[in-house]
Enzyme design. Structure first.
Site, PDB file in Angstrom:
ATOM      1  N   HIS A   1       0.831  -1.205   0.000  1.00  0.00           N
ATOM      2  CA  HIS A   1       0.000   0.000   0.000  1.00  0.00           C
ATOM      3  C   HIS A   1       0.863   1.251   0.000  1.00  0.00           C
ATOM      4  CE1 HIS A   1      -3.437  -2.492   0.800  1.00  0.00           C
ATOM      5  NE2 HIS A   1      -2.967  -2.891   1.969  1.00  0.00           N
TER       6      HIS A   1
ATOM      7  N   HIS B   1       2.565   8.871   0.011  1.00  0.00           N
ATOM      8  CA  HIS B   1       1.444   8.736  -0.915  1.00  0.00           C
ATOM      9  C   HIS B   1       1.734   9.585  -2.161  1.00  0.00           C
ATOM     10  CE1 HIS B   1      -1.248   7.064   2.240  1.00  0.00           C
ATOM     11  NE2 HIS B   1      -0.573   7.873   3.047  1.00  0.00           N
TER      12      HIS B   1
END
Ligand code: ZN
Length: 246
Positions: A84, A113
């Site tokens: 992730h 991210h």
């Protein structure tokens, strides 16, 4: 009744592992962010929560916030690609701390991210780093730092050298980095109340988003994106009356 039948068929077919996989989540397809709340009972807050992160930061309210009170030294000790995100972790949590509202929180890990999760006036930064701190009562404080494409980032260069080849296999970092290098010189910030941006999307998280970005090179950004294979940002969530202060 239908559900029960389906379940017993799965059990009969020896597909118990498929049921256990029910809480698998991702950024694409059937387990993408818009479905997180339906994937598991534990993830309900992702859908029902009214204080979810990330958010778009626009029209902040002037609130004379206290200067960011961090005591950062060095770290981290290991790097993990968990599928992730790319996450860096510490062993001695007391090494890097942040004090907010008179309470001390210890830096647990930081991760990335791309593109950014929080947006500023509707715009994404190229990448966003989340420094995740925990208070002794378990409350979470996240310091977010935006990255724009520009000069190569030396601290990231040290980390990127050690990017694990395999998912879910943590690698040890021998060279330490000065954690202060991962914060902008001007540490003014926006503050709001939010949640974890990944399941279970738990609320009660204090968010401190640094106003000034750091840079990373185009090559550094590409390395991270190639590692993730896809965007790893949750879309921005409604404020539901929350206020962002500065
Ligand atoms: Zn994050």
């Amino acid at each position: 009744m239908k559900m029960r039948l389906a379940k017993s068929l799965l059990i009969a077919a020896g597909m118990i592992p498929a049921l256990a996989m029910a809480s698998h989540w991702s950024y694409e397809g059937h387990s993408s962010p818009e479905h997180w709340g339906e994937l598991s009972n534990e993830f309900k807050e992702c859908q029902a929560g009214k204080n979810q992160s990330p958010v778009d930061i626009s029209h902040p309210l002037e609130a004379h916030l206290a200067p960011l009170n961090v005591h950062y030294t060095q770290g981290p000790v290991s790097l993990l690609n968990n599928g992730h995100t790319l996450q860096a972790s510490f062993d001695q949590k007391a090494q890097n701390t942040l004090t907010i509202d008179g309470v001390k929180a210890e830096l647990q890990q930081f991760h990335f991210h791309a593109p950014s999760e929080n947006t500023i006036n509707g715009k994404h930064a190229a990448m966003e780093m989340h420094l995740v701190h925990k208070e002794s009562n378990g409350d979470v404080v996240v310091v977010a730092v935006m990255f724009e494409v520009g000069a190569e980032n030396p601290a990231l260069a040290t980390l990127w050298q050690k990017i694990p080849q395999n998912t879910d296999k943590s690698v040890a970092l021998d060279a330490q980095i000065d954690m202060n290098a991962l914060l902008p010189t001007d540490r003014t910030y926006w503050r709001f109340s939010g949640s974890l941006t990944t399941p279970p999307c738990s609320e009660g998280v204090i968010w401190l988003v640094m106003k000034h970005p750091l840079t990373l090179s185009d090559a550094q950004l590409k390395t991270f994106k190639a590692l993730m294979h896809h965007d790893n940002n949750r879309p921005t969530q409604p404020l539901h009356g929350r206020v962002v202060v500065e």
